[in-house]
Design an enzyme around this catalytic site. Structure first.
Site, PDB file in Angstrom:
ATOM      1  N   ASP A   1      36.839  49.292  39.782  1.00 47.77           N
ATOM      2  CA  ASP A   1      36.965  48.130  38.938  1.00 47.77           C
ATOM      3  C   ASP A   1      36.762  46.726  39.866  1.00 47.77           C
ATOM      4  OD1 ASP A   1      37.201  49.948  36.878  1.00 47.77           O
ATOM      5  OD2 ASP A   1      39.421  49.566  36.994  1.00 47.77           O
TER       6      ASP A   1
HETATM    7  N1  URA Z   1      40.697  53.996  38.079  1.00 44.29           N
HETATM    8  C1  URA Z   1      40.820  52.917  37.794  1.00 44.29           C
HETATM    9  O1  URA Z   1      41.784  52.463  36.934  1.00 44.29           O
HETATM   10  N2  URA Z   1      40.136  51.682  38.165  1.00 44.29           N
HETATM   11  C2  URA Z   1      39.321  52.072  39.580  1.00 44.29           C
HETATM   12  O2  URA Z   1      38.985  51.227  39.917  1.00 44.29           O
HETATM   13  C3  URA Z   1      39.241  53.403  39.904  1.00 44.29           C
HETATM   14  C4  URA Z   1      40.074  54.223  39.132  1.00 44.29           C
END
Ligand code: URA
Length: 226
Positions: free
Chosen positions: A103
């Site tokens: 993310d």
């Molecule tokens: N899980 C999440 O919620 N975000 C990420 O970036 C990676 C795994």
């Protein structure tokens, strides 16, 4: 292989750019200044140098990046900064793509490769590559919630596979999962009535961040991955 193709594959520039470099006499083949972009070379035998530096031909390249927050995992984006903008000049960007996604606000280990088959294989739901995340939480987490995370929780109609969860302190955990659903870690913590306030991937298969600084990149070998 044609010399211009070789130079493009080595990430020196586009076909047009490498043609110019050859006419500027910046490329040598076995010690002799290259004359023509059409010249045929043997990438396994011939010694090709650009500005005096020997070029090494590798069909596939693998890099790990310690991703900073604020960058999206994409090759290009009209609005946001992408992880590609974090890559220094020496990284060969041709056909390079991130494996999976972190993310925008997540930090940590991101693998990038031009090996499309490996990328596909690692992302396949059958691959079950272990990924470990370090998460800081909004509220304290109890042993019961740790157990639930390990057994599997409902993240919007999907029950997560067995995972490993380790409490570091009351609001910090390490969570190892074998799948990669969208926002999985954040959703898993929501499923146990908590919230991730900081997330960093510290491990992907055999790969670990170790001393790689935030924003730093390292070239690795395929055998290092899984
Ligand atoms: N899980 C999440 O919620 N975000 C990420 O970036 C990676 C795994």
């Amino acid at each position: 292989m044609r010399l211009d193709k070789f130079l493009v594959e080595c990430g020196i520039g586009s076909r047009r750019e490498v043609k110019k470099l050859i006419s500027d006499k910046l490329v040598t083949v076995n010690g002799n200044i290259a004359i023509s972009p059409k010249e045929n070379i043997d990438e396994n035998i011939d010694e090709i140098k650009y500005k005096g530096k020997q070029l090494e031909y590798k069909e596939f390249r693998y890099y790990i990046l310690n991703k900073k927050a604020g960058y999206i995992t994409a090759i290009e984006d009209p609005r946001d900064k992408t992880v590609m903008e974090l890559l220094p000049e020496w990284v060969i960007k041709k056909d390079l793509a991130p494996v999976g996604r972190l993310d925008k606000d997540t930090e940590g280990l991101l693998l990038l490769t031009n090996d499309g088959q490996l990328n596909h294989r690692l992302l396949s739901p059958k691959s079950h590559v272990e990924k470990t995340y370090y998460a800081e939480l909004e509220t304290e987490i109890g042993e019961n919630e740790i157990l639930k995370l390990e057994e599997g929780v409902d993240i919007g109609g999907y029950i997560t596979m067995p995972a490993k969860a380790e409490k570091i302190d009351s609001q910090k955990i390490l969570l190892t999962i074998k799948e990669g659903k969208f926002h999985q870690v954040k959703k898993m913590l929501e499923a146990v009535n908590n919230k991730v306030i900081y997330l960093k991937r510290v491990k992907f298969g055999k790969l670990e961040l170790n001393s790689l600084e935030l924003g730093e990149v390292k070239e690795i070998k395929i055998d290092d991955i899984v």
